[in-house]
Enzyme design. Structure first.
Site, PDB file in Angstrom:
ATOM      1  N   ASN A 432       0.849  -1.195   0.000  1.00  0.00           N
ATOM      2  CA  ASN A 432       0.000   0.000   0.000  1.00  0.00           C
ATOM      3  C   ASN A 432       0.883   1.244   0.000  1.00  0.00           C
ATOM      4  OD1 ASN A 432      -2.724   1.517   0.734  1.00  0.00           O
ATOM      5  ND2 ASN A 432      -1.142   2.276   2.124  1.00  0.00           N
ATOM      6  N   GLU A 433       0.892   1.974  -1.111  1.00  0.00           N
ATOM      7  CA  GLU A 433       1.498   3.305  -1.245  1.00  0.00           C
ATOM      8  C   GLU A 433       3.011   3.338  -1.093  1.00  0.00           C
ATOM      9  OE1 GLU A 433      -0.579   6.203   1.123  1.00  0.00           O
ATOM     10  OE2 GLU A 433      -2.461   5.946   0.017  1.00  0.00           O
ATOM     11  N   ASP A 434       3.683   2.191  -1.166  1.00  0.00           N
ATOM     12  CA  ASP A 434       5.139   2.218  -1.053  1.00  0.00           C
ATOM     13  C   ASP A 434       5.784   2.860  -2.285  1.00  0.00           C
ATOM     14  OD1 ASP A 434       4.624   0.960   1.293  1.00  0.00           O
ATOM     15  OD2 ASP A 434       5.748  -0.861   0.861  1.00  0.00           O
ATOM     16  N   SER A 486      -0.416  -0.835  -4.686  1.00  0.00           N
ATOM     17  CA  SER A 486      -1.628  -0.029  -4.792  1.00  0.00           C
ATOM     18  C   SER A 486      -1.311   1.322  -4.164  1.00  0.00           C
ATOM     19  CB  SER A 486      -2.792  -0.690  -4.063  1.00  0.00           C
ATOM     20  OG  SER A 486      -3.948   0.114  -4.130  1.00  0.00           O
ATOM     21  N   HIS A 502      -5.062   6.123  -5.735  1.00  0.00           N
ATOM     22  CA  HIS A 502      -5.602   6.585  -4.467  1.00  0.00           C
ATOM     23  C   HIS A 502      -5.859   8.069  -4.643  1.00  0.00           C
ATOM     24  CE1 HIS A 502      -3.595   3.153  -1.919  1.00  0.00           C
ATOM     25  NE2 HIS A 502      -4.353   2.695  -2.914  1.00  0.00           N
TER      26      HIS A 502
END
Length: 846
Positions: A432-434, A486, A502
């Site tokens: 997530n968002e890395d 993501s 996102h």
């Protein structure tokens, strides 16, 4: 104490074999204290709270006063007895399904295990360490994960992250424990998943029902068994969803294959049924059963479809199940509790049922928590909820050393073997968002570099996301698509034409107006959201001082963890709705109405772009977030206590199988950068100017729906009907959007009310009000409501916005709330209400 039988026994230590249950102590003290009675799993805050040693961290500002717990080392112990008869078994192993996190385990004084990963299952052969017919003592020493993370960071160097402290990325532990912008830091430790002794000669350590669905007429099944120890044969029986035995086979090998003709296939909610086959696998030795494993498995074929779209650059991003394109409408899921062992199976059932009641068909398990409990996935199988499963990396630049990758590999193998029989799993995402972190902090990330080895860069975790994880998914669960992250795809993480995004330019980022969601969509929006306060009932549960129950109090502020929330929440409320008074109840209503309006616009705008084959420009919207892990004001659409906010109902309406969408464009020219207007065609009253309104229908079912479209236009300030369009016969085309009315010109201060009817009854309604709502002036309205056993009935003589019903005396789930009423309506709200309940009603500008 239960006895050991001639066949293998498989029991939790601290229930069937426990003499004294779990005990705990702070490592620098001598006194042992009893953990929660009967608890199979536990964590230190749960036990300290149970024994009155710490205040409830969820109440008032107590979370500040319990931070010391995470800075200490703790020990747990239990004793168990093994009868002499068990010694005849050739294998005695202790299984640890999960230890949180840095643990040293001793059995009868001997060190048998050291752990550093909360997500790994550990198995230790203790055949030579057991004492028979006497007590065995198991002691587990847990180091402070907080201090250990800081120690590791000093060795390996400081990293980058959003939320929490940077040291967290060094540790394979649920990352939200370091605190997030919706939760306090609660640094847990303990035997958070079951510990058991297994005594056997032979056993199955893994049963994988590998499925391959070919169209809708055939399914190939290969039941693969991993055996440890001595056994002669394996038998597998297949039972269909109606309880009939389909087939039964035995083998002396480790796999059994079946071919099912015309199988009953599993579909996501809204596109079909959720039948589950039962596979009973039995291990035999000398014709005696040693072990029986039963699994409920759904048969389905899932694809992540990324193909060119007509008239636009980029590619689609949506899921196709058994050949059926599915628009994903759902929520992000964070851990249900800051102390996971206190979240029960019944809690899981209630929350997932709530998602289904909200017309959702997908849950995204966010990467900053943990791989969820078995009950979570079993319920998603049963309910038809697709699961987007992140691997447990969130908002950070993680290490990529060989040792770290080896630990991650053990973790992922543990979890894939545990979860891979669940048909609900629809996609795995690497993190997530890395990639956003890498982008924001300028780390090495060349999208054209596909070498697979990024260990020499300052973004070494790419090796995990683009090499380690996809290889393990391909090996262990090849029927589920994998995506590296993501958000992921395109030129960068904000590319709206490829992959998912996102979308946080409402609330975060550039803080756009939510009425402009239509400009901010993407091929799949896997995060977006808006804050709102929980209900007054909830505030009264976690704030004990009545004098603190006002919007700007210290305690109210303490229960909002978002950076800059005072400004941002006020910005969106003040931009959009009139606040009647700044008392707590009015402020709660204002924030919840604003959140509901905001999310409604998003779902409405993006679902419109599900336009059929070759034109599926938007494949889904997953709101941040369904739930909370503690009582706070946050982006959740249901608060920590399970009380829906008005936004829950807004999302429910916009996610219904049949729906209507409306959107208006402003035609009054403005001077750029101001609210000033200029009128080129002479003097006019601003109120005389018009808007264009579009009206469309959405249909997620697989059948066309003929209906009649009715459209009424009301003046807001008088409440009088201005006009009705002629009834129009329409067809809501299956599994797509159908445009009905383009650029209907309406007066500025008018509300447009549309509905589609079948056999004279509305199956979907929509209302488009002038924006912003704060400018509107309403006439006096007469709203009648009556409470009956099982439902509430409402009518109004003029248009009404944002009706809120509250049952004061009991906890009652209402099937609708926050709705509008028009003079043509008789609104029926169902729920477990009673005629004598204390029910109150309010609406916008009451």
């Amino acid at each position: 104490m239960s006895s050991f039988f001639s066949k293998m026994t498989y029991q939790e230590l601290n229930t069937t074999l426990a003499l004294s249950g779990w005990q705990y102590r702070r490592a620098d003290t001598t006194e042992w204290k009893a953990a929660r009675e009967g608890a199979v799993t536990t964590q230190i805050q749960a036990d300290l709270l149970n024994n009155g040693e710490i205040p409830d961290p969820f109440v008032d500002t107590n979370a500040r006063d319990v931070q010391w717990v995470g800075e200490k080392d703790w020990e747990y112990r239990t004793s168990f007895s093994v009868p002499r008869s068990a010694a005849s078994k050739s294998h005695q192993v202790l299984e640890f399904d999960g230890l949180d996190t840095f643990a040293s385990v001793r059995l009868n004084g001997k060190l048998i295990l050291e752990t550093d990963n909360m997500f790994v299952k550990y198995t230790v052969d203790v055949t030579d360490q057991l004492v028979y017919d006497g007590p065995n003592e198991l002691v587990i020493y847990f180091k402070s994960a907080l201090l250990e993370a800081r120690r590791l960071e000093k060795i390996h160097g400081k990293s980058y992250c959003f939320n929490g402290e940077t040291s967290r990325v060094q540790v394979r532990k649920a990352q939200y424990g370091w605190g997030w912008d919706w939760g306090d830091s609660i640094m847990t430790c303990g035997p958070w998943r079951p510990v058991r002794l297994v005594s056997y000669d032979g056993r199955m350590t893994d049963v994988y029902v590998k499925t391959e669905v070919r169209g809708t007429r055939e399914a190939k099944i290969d039941v693969q068994v991993t055996i440890d120890g001595e056994a002669d044969s394996v038998g597998v029986t297949v039972i269909d969803p109606e309880g009939n035995t389909v087939d039964s086979k035995d083998t002396t090998g480790t796999s059994v294959s079946f071919t099912l003709s015309n199988p009953a296939l599993w579909y996501p909610k809204g596109t079909g049924k959720q039948p589950l086959y039962t596979f009973i696998t039995t291990l035999y030795s000398k014709n005696r059963p040693l072990q029986v494993d039963t699994k409920k498995v759904g048969l389905r074929h899932v694809e992540l479809v990324q193909e060119p779209v007509q008239g636009e650059k980029g590619t689609s991003f949506f899921f196709r199940v058994n050949g059926v394109p599915v628009y994903s409408s759902g929520s992000n899921w964070i851990p249900g509790h800051s102390i996971p062992c206190l979240f029960t199976d019944d809690d899981y059932r209630k929350w997932l049922q709530l998602a289904v009641d909200g017309n959702q068909n997908m849950i995204r398990v966010w990467g900053g928590g943990y791989y969820e409990e078995e009950i979570f996935y079993a319920e998603c199988d049963r309910l038809g909820l697709m699961v987007w499963q992140d691997f447990m990396f969130a908002c950070g630049a993680y290490p990529g050393s060989p040792e770290f990758i080896a630990s991650v590999s053990r973790e992922v193998e543990t979890q894939l073997r545990r979860l891979r029989n669940h048909c609900c799993l629809t996609v795995f995402a690497g993190n997530n968002e890395d990639y956003q972190v890498a982008q924001e902090f300028g780390l090495d990330w060349d999208p054209d570099d596909h070498s697979g080895d990024y260990s020499k860069t300052n973004f070494p975790a790419r090796t995990i996301y683009e090499n380690t994880l996809p290889a393990l998914v391909k090996k262990l669960q090849p029927d589920v698509p994998y995506d590296p992250g993501s958000p992921w795809g395109g030129e960068n993480t904000a590319d709206s034409t490829v992959g998912d995004i996102h979308q946080w330019n409402v609330w975060h980022g550039t803080q756009e107006k939510y009425q402009d969601w239509y400009k901010l969509g993407g091929r799949f929006v896997s995060e977006f959201g808006m804050e709102a306060l929980p209900s007054m009932k909830s505030y009264r549960e976690f704030i004990t001082d009545p004098s603190e129950l006002y919007p700007q109090s210290e305690t109210v502020d303490f229960h909002n963890k978002a950076g800059g929330f005072e400004r941002r929440l006020a910005l969106y409320v003040i931009e959009n709705v009139k606040v009647g008074a700044m008392d707590m109840e009015n402020w709660i209503y204002s924030t919840q109405l604003m959140q509901a309006e905001c999310l409604s616009y998003a779902y409405k705008c993006w679902r419109r772009r599900w336009s059929g084959d070759g034109k599926r420009y938007s494949g889904g919207a997953i709101v941040w977030q369904l739930n909370d892990c503690c009582p706070v004001a946050s982006w959740a659409i249901v608060d920590f206590y399970g009380r829906p906010k008005l936004s829950f109902y807004a999302v429910k309406r916009e996610s219904a199988a049949i729906g209507l969408g409306m959107y208006r464009d402003e035609l009054i020219p403005k001077i750029e950068g101001t609210n000033a207007v200029f009128l080129n065609d002479g003097p006019h009253d601003y109120h005389d100017h018009t808007y264009n309104v579009d009206i469309w229908g959405v249909n997620s079912s697989l059948k066309d729906q003929p209906a009649t479209l009715l459209v009424d236009i009301y003046d807001v300030e008088s409440g009088k009907k201005l006009k009705s369009l002629d009834p129009e016969k329409v067809v809501l085309k299956s599994n797509q959007t159908t445009e009905f009315v383009k650029e209907l010109s309406v007066p500025r201060l008018s509300v447009v009310y549309s509905r589609v009817l079948v056999d004279g009854k509305p199956i979907a309604t929509a209302a488009d009000w002038p924006q912003p709502l704060k400018y509107l002036k309403f006439p006096k309205r007469k709203v009648n409501f009556e409470v009956f056993d099982g439902y509430i009935k409402l009518t109004s003589d003029k248009p009404v916005k944002g009706v809120l019903l509250t049952v004061k005396n009991r906890e009652v789930f209402l099937q609708d709330n926050g709705f509008d009423i028009f003079p043509s309506d008789e609104i029926i709200v169902k729920g477990d209400v009673r005629r004598d309940d204390d029910v109150t009603m309010r609406f916008y500008e009451m």
